[in-house]
Design an enzyme around this catalytic site. Sequence first.
Site, PDB file in Angstrom:
ATOM      1  N   HIS A   1      65.768  80.303  23.687  1.00 28.89           N
ATOM      2  CA  HIS A   1      65.351  80.677  22.325  1.00 28.89           C
ATOM      3  C   HIS A   1      64.533  81.961  22.378  1.00 28.89           C
ATOM      4  CE1 HIS A   1      66.340  76.765  20.376  1.00 28.89           C
ATOM      5  NE2 HIS A   1      66.243  76.347  21.626  1.00 28.89           N
TER       6      HIS A   1
ATOM      7  N   TYR B   1      71.498  69.962  27.188  1.00 26.48           N
ATOM      8  CA  TYR B   1      70.931  68.642  26.839  1.00 26.48           C
ATOM      9  C   TYR B   1      71.728  67.995  25.712  1.00 26.48           C
ATOM     10  CZ  TYR B   1      68.457  71.576  23.401  1.00 26.48           C
ATOM     11  OH  TYR B   1      68.138  72.476  22.429  1.00 26.48           O
TER      12      TYR B   1
ATOM     13  N   TYR C   1      62.583  69.866  27.216  1.00 25.21           N
ATOM     14  CA  TYR C   1      61.550  70.782  26.722  1.00 25.21           C
ATOM     15  C   TYR C   1      60.172  70.194  26.966  1.00 25.21           C
ATOM     16  CZ  TYR C   1      64.890  73.625  24.140  1.00 25.21           C
ATOM     17  OH  TYR C   1      65.908  74.467  23.806  1.00 25.21           O
TER      18      TYR C   1
ATOM     19  N   HIS D   1      70.703  77.431  26.974  1.00 24.11           N
ATOM     20  CA  HIS D   1      70.385  78.549  26.077  1.00 24.11           C
ATOM     21  C   HIS D   1      68.894  78.822  26.118  1.00 24.11           C
ATOM     22  CE1 HIS D   1      69.774  74.879  23.735  1.00 24.11           C
ATOM     23  NE2 HIS D   1      68.793  75.535  23.141  1.00 24.11           N
TER      24      HIS D   1
ATOM     25  N   ARG E   1      74.246  70.392  23.917  1.00 22.93           N
ATOM     26  CA  ARG E   1      73.922  71.814  23.761  1.00 22.93           C
ATOM     27  C   ARG E   1      74.118  72.549  25.084  1.00 22.93           C
ATOM     28  NH1 ARG E   1      70.644  75.090  20.496  1.00 22.93           N
ATOM     29  NH2 ARG E   1      72.694  76.021  20.586  1.00 22.93           N
TER      30      ARG E   1
HETATM   31 FE   LIG Z   1      67.135  74.554  22.330  1.00 23.43          FE
END
Ligand SMILES: [Fe+2]
Length: 209
Positions: A146, A133, A94, A144, A141
Amino acid sequence: MSITRRQILKQGKMLGMGFLTWPLMTITPQQTQGPFYPIIFPLDEDNDLTWVKDRKKQALGEKIIIRGQVLTANYKPVKNAKVEIWQACYSGRYNHEYDPNQAAIDPNFQGWGWTNTNSEGYYTFKTIKPGGYPVTNDWKRPPHIHFKITIPRQTELITQLYFAEEQELNQKDIILQRIPRNKQDLVITKLIQGDALNLRVGQFNIILS
Ligand SMILES: [Fe+2]
């Protein structure tokens, strides 16, 4: 213009989404916002996350289209809803100072963007398929995206969208698995070929409570 169940099903069929069935058309489940909602918003904030204004290179990773319709619980289109998305880049990182992931960040990926639904409740984003990640040693995870949907004078909906082709990670994901099994398909999209630009397209209709 209101949209009936029949129209929704027909539309789903036309998009090759044979899996779109009646139980799907229920309220979109809420999910955690997670720790990586932007603190500092990118200067470029449109609905094409694959190009950052003033940069010369496009984002890395598979470019995809995510689109759908925001509807009320009675399947009435919601116009002018603000739809925000944020996600990791292709490597699973991110653009956020608290992201502990050591993967290289893609400076050409916008990371966050927003749009308004049109008069029939539709929204579109061009983005890349995010990388998964690690969270802990035994929890990764799945890829995806958000979502935050905001309508004036109403509570916002925060959720996450997953990809059907990531079933192995999806099945082990602690956050997705908090959703009852019979509702998980509401937040899982199947990328299908079919965009004029030859990109894969994921449909995500958002039903507000
Ligand atoms: Fe996330």
